[in-house]
Design a protein around this motif. Structure first.
Motif, PDB file in Angstrom:
ATOM      1  N   LEU A   1      -7.637  -3.287  -6.929  1.00  0.00           N
ATOM      2  CA  LEU A   1      -6.422  -4.103  -6.904  1.00  0.00           C
ATOM      3  C   LEU A   1      -5.360  -3.510  -7.814  1.00  0.00           C
ATOM      4  O   LEU A   1      -4.165  -3.477  -7.464  1.00  0.00           O
ATOM      5  CB  LEU A   1      -6.740  -5.532  -7.331  1.00  0.00           C
ATOM      6  N   PHE A   2      -5.760  -3.014  -8.991  1.00  0.00           N
ATOM      7  CA  PHE A   2      -4.820  -2.412  -9.929  1.00  0.00           C
ATOM      8  C   PHE A   2      -4.193  -1.156  -9.338  1.00  0.00           C
ATOM      9  O   PHE A   2      -2.962  -0.965  -9.400  1.00  0.00           O
ATOM     10  CB  PHE A   2      -5.542  -2.082 -11.233  1.00  0.00           C
ATOM     11  N   VAL A   3      -5.030  -0.305  -8.725  1.00  0.00           N
ATOM     12  CA  VAL A   3      -4.497   0.930  -8.129  1.00  0.00           C
ATOM     13  C   VAL A   3      -3.570   0.598  -6.962  1.00  0.00           C
ATOM     14  O   VAL A   3      -2.483   1.167  -6.822  1.00  0.00           O
ATOM     15  CB  VAL A   3      -5.655   1.842  -7.676  1.00  0.00           C
ATOM     16  N   GLY A   4      -3.989  -0.352  -6.115  1.00  0.00           N
ATOM     17  CA  GLY A   4      -3.162  -0.730  -4.969  1.00  0.00           C
ATOM     18  C   GLY A   4      -1.837  -1.340  -5.396  1.00  0.00           C
ATOM     19  O   GLY A   4      -0.783  -1.015  -4.828  1.00  0.00           O
ATOM     20  N   ALA A   5      -1.883  -2.223  -6.398  1.00  0.00           N
ATOM     21  CA  ALA A   5      -0.641  -2.840  -6.882  1.00  0.00           C
ATOM     22  C   ALA A   5       0.278  -1.798  -7.512  1.00  0.00           C
ATOM     23  O   ALA A   5       1.506  -1.859  -7.339  1.00  0.00           O
ATOM     24  CB  ALA A   5      -0.967  -3.936  -7.892  1.00  0.00           C
ATOM     25  N   SER A   6      -0.310  -0.829  -8.232  1.00  0.00           N
ATOM     26  CA  SER A   6       0.510   0.221  -8.837  1.00  0.00           C
ATOM     27  C   SER A   6       1.210   1.057  -7.776  1.00  0.00           C
ATOM     28  O   SER A   6       2.410   1.358  -7.884  1.00  0.00           O
ATOM     29  CB  SER A   6      -0.360   1.124  -9.718  1.00  0.00           C
ATOM     30  N   MET A   7       0.455   1.415  -6.727  1.00  0.00           N
ATOM     31  CA  MET A   7       1.072   2.204  -5.657  1.00  0.00           C
ATOM     32  C   MET A   7       2.079   1.373  -4.881  1.00  0.00           C
ATOM     33  O   MET A   7       3.141   1.871  -4.466  1.00  0.00           O
ATOM     34  CB  MET A   7      -0.020   2.736  -4.725  1.00  0.00           C
ATOM     35  N   GLY A   8       1.758   0.111  -4.659  1.00  0.00           N
ATOM     36  CA  GLY A   8       2.693  -0.769  -3.961  1.00  0.00           C
ATOM     37  C   GLY A   8       3.996  -0.947  -4.722  1.00  0.00           C
ATOM     38  O   GLY A   8       5.057  -1.143  -4.123  1.00  0.00           O
ATOM     39  N   TYR A   9       3.937  -0.865  -6.043  1.00  0.00           N
ATOM     40  CA  TYR A   9       5.151  -0.946  -6.855  1.00  0.00           C
ATOM     41  C   TYR A   9       5.874   0.399  -6.900  1.00  0.00           C
ATOM     42  O   TYR A   9       7.112   0.457  -6.861  1.00  0.00           O
ATOM     43  CB  TYR A   9       4.780  -1.388  -8.267  1.00  0.00           C
ATOM     44  N   ALA A  10       5.086   1.494  -6.966  1.00  0.00           N
ATOM     45  CA  ALA A  10       5.694   2.817  -7.142  1.00  0.00           C
ATOM     46  C   ALA A  10       6.437   3.277  -5.889  1.00  0.00           C
ATOM     47  O   ALA A  10       7.492   3.919  -5.997  1.00  0.00           O
ATOM     48  CB  ALA A  10       4.618   3.838  -7.511  1.00  0.00           C
ATOM     49  N   ILE A  11       5.906   2.946  -4.703  1.00  0.00           N
ATOM     50  CA  ILE A  11       6.535   3.447  -3.477  1.00  0.00           C
ATOM     51  C   ILE A  11       7.937   2.868  -3.275  1.00  0.00           C
ATOM     52  O   ILE A  11       8.898   3.639  -3.103  1.00  0.00           O
ATOM     53  CB  ILE A  11       5.618   3.164  -2.269  1.00  0.00           C
ATOM     54  N   PRO A  12       8.146   1.555  -3.270  1.00  0.00           N
ATOM     55  CA  PRO A  12       9.535   1.068  -3.123  1.00  0.00           C
ATOM     56  C   PRO A  12      10.415   1.429  -4.312  1.00  0.00           C
ATOM     57  O   PRO A  12      11.622   1.646  -4.142  1.00  0.00           O
ATOM     58  CB  PRO A  12       9.365  -0.451  -2.990  1.00  0.00           C
TER      59      PRO A  12
END
Length: 199
Positions: A34-45
């Motif tokens: 969840l931490f990795v996914g949330a980080s990537m979800g924040y970094a992409i936009p």
């Protein structure tokens, strides 16, 4: 209500991370993913709106600055790394990036080595400058392998080893302090925001 749900969710994820102290388990894996996914979800936009739009889309399509197409093509070349047949294309932008790193070597030498040497050559009026002088000379002589490290020369180069060990220890201690600071923050959150034991 939403603040309470957020607190309990943070408590669950914190305890899930702490559960790794027992062993690798599904709670830890869930929190980690969840931490990795949330980080990537924040970094992409974030990258899209703060890098792609102002530095690629606006200059090329609005201001017609077509010279920027070249670095865009070089950047796109990295994506071919995920293709088995066309992965060789990614070597060109990697080589270009390594060339940029090579160009930075003279600047790094000037900023780190020459400045250090200039500082060392100041009048030895304090214990700090004397230690810098002895440490710099002994470390540089330690990496001079054209002469055998024996006799008085070998003893002086061993002083350089001690200076390096102290430097590495200080760096490691700084890293440990950063991790301990994160642990204190999480424990403070559990005892204060969740349990209300401390104010």
């Amino acid at each position: 209500m939403m603040e309470t749900i957020g607190t309990w969710l943070a408590v669950f994820l914190t305890l899930s991370m702490f559960s790794f102290l027992y062993k690798d388990n599904p709670f830890y894996k869930f929190a980690e993913h969840l931490f990795v996914g949330a980080s990537m979800g924040y970094a992409i936009p974030y990258t899209y709106y703060n890098v792609f739009i102002p530095y690629t889309y606006n200059p090329i399509f609005l201001r017609h600055d077509y010279i920027l197409i070249i670095p865009v093509i070089i950047g796109i070349g990295y994506w071919f790394r995920f293709s088995q047949k066309l992965s060789w294309i990614s070597r060109y932008p990697i080589a270009f990036g390594m060339g940029i790193v090579g160009m930075g070597v003279p600047m790094s030498i000037h900023a780190q080595v020459l400045v250090q040497m200039r500082t060392m050559m100041l009048p030895l009026t304090s214990i700090n400058l004397i230690l810098i002088f002895i440490g710099s000379v002994s470390i540089l002589l330690y990496f001079f392998f054209s002469k055998a490290h024996t006799g008085l020369y070998g003893k002086f180069t061993k002083i350089g080893i001690w200076f390096m060990m102290i430097g590495f220890g200080a760096s490691f201690g700084y890293t440990v302090m950063a991790r301990i600071s994160l642990l204190i923050g999480r424990i403070q959150f559990l005892l204060s925001d969740w349990l209300g034991i401390i104010k």
